[in-house]
Write a protein that holds these residues in place. Structure first.
Motif, PDB file in Angstrom:
ATOM      1  N   GLU A  11       2.870 -16.659  -5.679  1.00 43.21           N
ATOM      2  CA  GLU A  11       2.573 -16.439  -4.273  1.00 43.21           C
ATOM      3  C   GLU A  11       1.277 -15.647  -4.147  1.00 43.21           C
ATOM      4  OE1 GLU A  11       5.717 -15.676  -0.952  1.00 43.21           O
ATOM      5  OE2 GLU A  11       5.235 -13.784  -1.944  1.00 43.21           O
ATOM      6  N   GLY A  12       0.435 -16.035  -3.215  1.00 47.77           N
ATOM      7  CA  GLY A  12      -0.835 -15.350  -2.979  1.00 47.77           C
ATOM      8  C   GLY A  12      -1.976 -15.995  -3.736  1.00 47.77           C
ATOM      9  N   GLU A  13      -3.174 -15.684  -3.277  1.00 42.60           N
ATOM     10  CA  GLU A  13      -4.367 -16.222  -3.926  1.00 42.60           C
ATOM     11  C   GLU A  13      -5.001 -15.115  -4.762  1.00 42.60           C
ATOM     12  OE1 GLU A  13      -6.907 -18.375  -1.261  1.00 42.60           O
ATOM     13  OE2 GLU A  13      -5.227 -19.515  -0.452  1.00 42.60           O
ATOM     14  N   LEU A  14      -4.883 -15.248  -6.071  1.00 52.40           N
ATOM     15  CA  LEU A  14      -5.371 -14.232  -6.995  1.00 52.40           C
ATOM     16  C   LEU A  14      -6.892 -14.248  -7.072  1.00 52.40           C
ATOM     17  CD1 LEU A  14      -2.874 -14.652  -9.965  1.00 52.40           C
ATOM     18  CD2 LEU A  14      -2.652 -13.236  -7.922  1.00 52.40           C
ATOM     19  N   GLU A  30      -4.376 -22.738  -4.050  1.00 51.76           N
ATOM     20  CA  GLU A  30      -3.933 -23.850  -3.198  1.00 51.76           C
ATOM     21  C   GLU A  30      -3.015 -23.333  -2.098  1.00 51.76           C
ATOM     22  OE1 GLU A  30      -1.802 -26.544  -5.729  1.00 51.76           O
ATOM     23  OE2 GLU A  30      -3.578 -27.134  -6.851  1.00 51.76           O
ATOM     24  N   ASP A  31      -3.445 -23.399  -0.847  1.00 57.25           N
ATOM     25  CA  ASP A  31      -2.588 -23.105   0.304  1.00 57.25           C
ATOM     26  C   ASP A  31      -1.799 -21.802   0.186  1.00 57.25           C
ATOM     27  OD1 ASP A  31      -3.390 -25.565   1.458  1.00 57.25           O
ATOM     28  OD2 ASP A  31      -1.864 -26.613   0.313  1.00 57.25           O
ATOM     29  N   GLY A  32      -2.474 -20.704  -0.098  1.00 53.55           N
ATOM     30  CA  GLY A  32      -1.798 -19.418  -0.167  1.00 53.55           C
ATOM     31  C   GLY A  32      -1.060 -19.142  -1.463  1.00 53.55           C
ATOM     32  N   THR A  33      -1.259 -19.994  -2.442  1.00 53.74           N
ATOM     33  CA  THR A  33      -0.664 -19.778  -3.763  1.00 53.74           C
ATOM     34  C   THR A  33      -1.765 -19.897  -4.817  1.00 53.74           C
ATOM     35  OG1 THR A  33      -0.156 -22.117  -4.159  1.00 53.74           O
ATOM     36  CG2 THR A  33       1.556 -20.796  -3.063  1.00 53.74           C
ATOM     37  N   THR A  34      -1.429 -19.473  -6.020  1.00 52.07           N
ATOM     38  CA  THR A  34      -2.337 -19.660  -7.154  1.00 52.07           C
ATOM     39  C   THR A  34      -1.580 -20.391  -8.249  1.00 52.07           C
ATOM     40  OG1 THR A  34      -3.531 -17.622  -6.649  1.00 52.07           O
ATOM     41  CG2 THR A  34      -3.809 -18.510  -8.867  1.00 52.07           C
ATOM     42  N   VAL A  35      -2.203 -21.430  -8.775  1.00 56.16           N
ATOM     43  CA  VAL A  35      -1.641 -22.178  -9.899  1.00 56.16           C
ATOM     44  C   VAL A  35      -2.352 -21.700 -11.157  1.00 56.16           C
ATOM     45  CG1 VAL A  35      -1.335 -24.448 -10.939  1.00 56.16           C
ATOM     46  CG2 VAL A  35      -1.156 -24.182  -8.455  1.00 56.16           C
ATOM     47  N   GLY A  48       5.236 -13.557 -22.553  1.00 52.88           N
ATOM     48  CA  GLY A  48       4.133 -12.628 -22.304  1.00 52.88           C
ATOM     49  C   GLY A  48       3.453 -12.896 -20.975  1.00 52.88           C
ATOM     50  N   LEU A  49       3.231 -14.180 -20.670  1.00 56.18           N
ATOM     51  CA  LEU A  49       2.629 -14.540 -19.380  1.00 56.18           C
ATOM     52  C   LEU A  49       3.532 -14.123 -18.223  1.00 56.18           C
ATOM     53  CD1 LEU A  49       1.294 -18.115 -20.220  1.00 56.18           C
ATOM     54  CD2 LEU A  49      -0.084 -16.083 -19.735  1.00 56.18           C
ATOM     55  N   LEU A  50       4.813 -14.374 -18.365  1.00 56.60           N
ATOM     56  CA  LEU A  50       5.761 -14.010 -17.307  1.00 56.60           C
ATOM     57  C   LEU A  50       5.823 -12.492 -17.139  1.00 56.60           C
ATOM     58  CD1 LEU A  50       8.601 -16.574 -18.067  1.00 56.60           C
ATOM     59  CD2 LEU A  50       6.818 -16.724 -16.310  1.00 56.60           C
ATOM     60  N   GLY A  57       3.280  -7.421 -10.170  1.00 57.28           N
ATOM     61  CA  GLY A  57       4.049  -7.476  -8.931  1.00 57.28           C
ATOM     62  C   GLY A  57       3.955  -8.813  -8.216  1.00 57.28           C
ATOM     63  N   LEU A  58       3.646  -9.871  -8.970  1.00 57.86           N
ATOM     64  CA  LEU A  58       3.488 -11.197  -8.374  1.00 57.86           C
ATOM     65  C   LEU A  58       4.830 -11.915  -8.278  1.00 57.86           C
ATOM     66  CD1 LEU A  58       0.287 -12.252 -10.307  1.00 57.86           C
ATOM     67  CD2 LEU A  58       0.438 -11.413  -7.958  1.00 57.86           C
ATOM     68  N   THR A  59       4.968 -12.736  -7.256  1.00 58.83           N
ATOM     69  CA  THR A  59       6.179 -13.523  -7.074  1.00 58.83           C
ATOM     70  C   THR A  59       5.979 -14.901  -7.688  1.00 58.83           C
ATOM     71  OG1 THR A  59       6.706 -12.370  -5.026  1.00 58.83           O
ATOM     72  CG2 THR A  59       7.765 -14.500  -5.374  1.00 58.83           C
ATOM     73  N   LEU A  60       6.772 -15.224  -8.689  1.00 55.46           N
ATOM     74  CA  LEU A  60       6.727 -16.531  -9.337  1.00 55.46           C
ATOM     75  C   LEU A  60       7.490 -17.524  -8.476  1.00 55.46           C
ATOM     76  CD1 LEU A  60       5.960 -18.251 -11.836  1.00 55.46           C
ATOM     77  CD2 LEU A  60       8.150 -17.552 -12.816  1.00 55.46           C
ATOM     78  N   LEU A  61       6.804 -18.586  -8.051  1.00 57.54           N
ATOM     79  CA  LEU A  61       7.427 -19.616  -7.226  1.00 57.54           C
ATOM     80  C   LEU A  61       7.892 -20.805  -8.053  1.00 57.54           C
ATOM     81  CD1 LEU A  61       4.868 -19.619  -4.266  1.00 57.54           C
ATOM     82  CD2 LEU A  61       7.074 -18.420  -4.387  1.00 57.54           C
ATOM     83  N   GLU A  62       7.184 -21.056  -9.155  1.00 59.35           N
ATOM     84  CA  GLU A  62       7.494 -22.238  -9.970  1.00 59.35           C
ATOM     85  C   GLU A  62       6.943 -22.049 -11.377  1.00 59.35           C
ATOM     86  OE1 GLU A  62       5.881 -26.818 -10.114  1.00 59.35           O
ATOM     87  OE2 GLU A  62       6.058 -25.866  -8.159  1.00 59.35           O
ATOM     88  N   ALA A  63       7.684 -22.506 -12.359  1.00 59.30           N
ATOM     89  CA  ALA A  63       7.217 -22.540 -13.746  1.00 59.30           C
ATOM     90  C   ALA A  63       7.631 -23.899 -14.312  1.00 59.30           C
ATOM     91  CB  ALA A  63       7.836 -21.419 -14.566  1.00 59.30           C
ATOM     92  N   THR A  64       6.646 -24.685 -14.681  1.00 59.44           N
ATOM     93  CA  THR A  64       6.917 -26.045 -15.128  1.00 59.44           C
ATOM     94  C   THR A  64       6.189 -26.349 -16.425  1.00 59.44           C
ATOM     95  OG1 THR A  64       7.003 -26.729 -12.798  1.00 59.44           O
ATOM     96  CG2 THR A  64       6.825 -28.470 -14.433  1.00 59.44           C
ATOM     97  N   ALA A  65       6.923 -26.899 -17.380  1.00 57.52           N
ATOM     98  CA  ALA A  65       6.288 -27.406 -18.598  1.00 57.52           C
ATOM     99  C   ALA A  65       5.821 -28.818 -18.296  1.00 57.52           C
ATOM    100  CB  ALA A  65       7.286 -27.422 -19.747  1.00 57.52           C
TER     101      ALA A  65
END
Length: 72
Positions: A11-14, A30-35, A48-50, A57-65
């Motif tokens: 969530e949010g644009e880093l 993208e649209d208020g999020t960062t991929v 480590g990334l997570l 303090g970032l909110t993870l919205l999706e994690a996809t392999a």
């Protein structure tokens, strides 16, 4: 074990300054999020990334392999 690409959406644009924390990964806003996307060697690196996301303090919205293993 082959390297696999992952796509993490937060969530949010880093800012570009945080790109240093995710070295080797691509940040796309993208649209208020960062991929955050790129190759991950193993589960330890993924954890480590997570942990970086949580520490920032970032909110993870999706994690996809990504289905196909990375060609590296």
């Amino acid at each position: 074990m082959p390297t696999r690409d992952y796509r993490l959406v937060v969530e949010g644009e880093l800012s570009d300054n945080l790109g240093v924390v995710f070295e080797g990964m691509t940040l796309t806003r993208e649209d208020g999020t960062t991929v955050i996307a790129g190759p991950v060697r193993d589960q330890a690196e993924l954890q480590g990334l997570l942990q970086h996301l949580a520490a920032l303090g970032l909110t993870l919205l999706e994690a996809t392999a990504v289905e196909a293993p990375a060609k590296r």
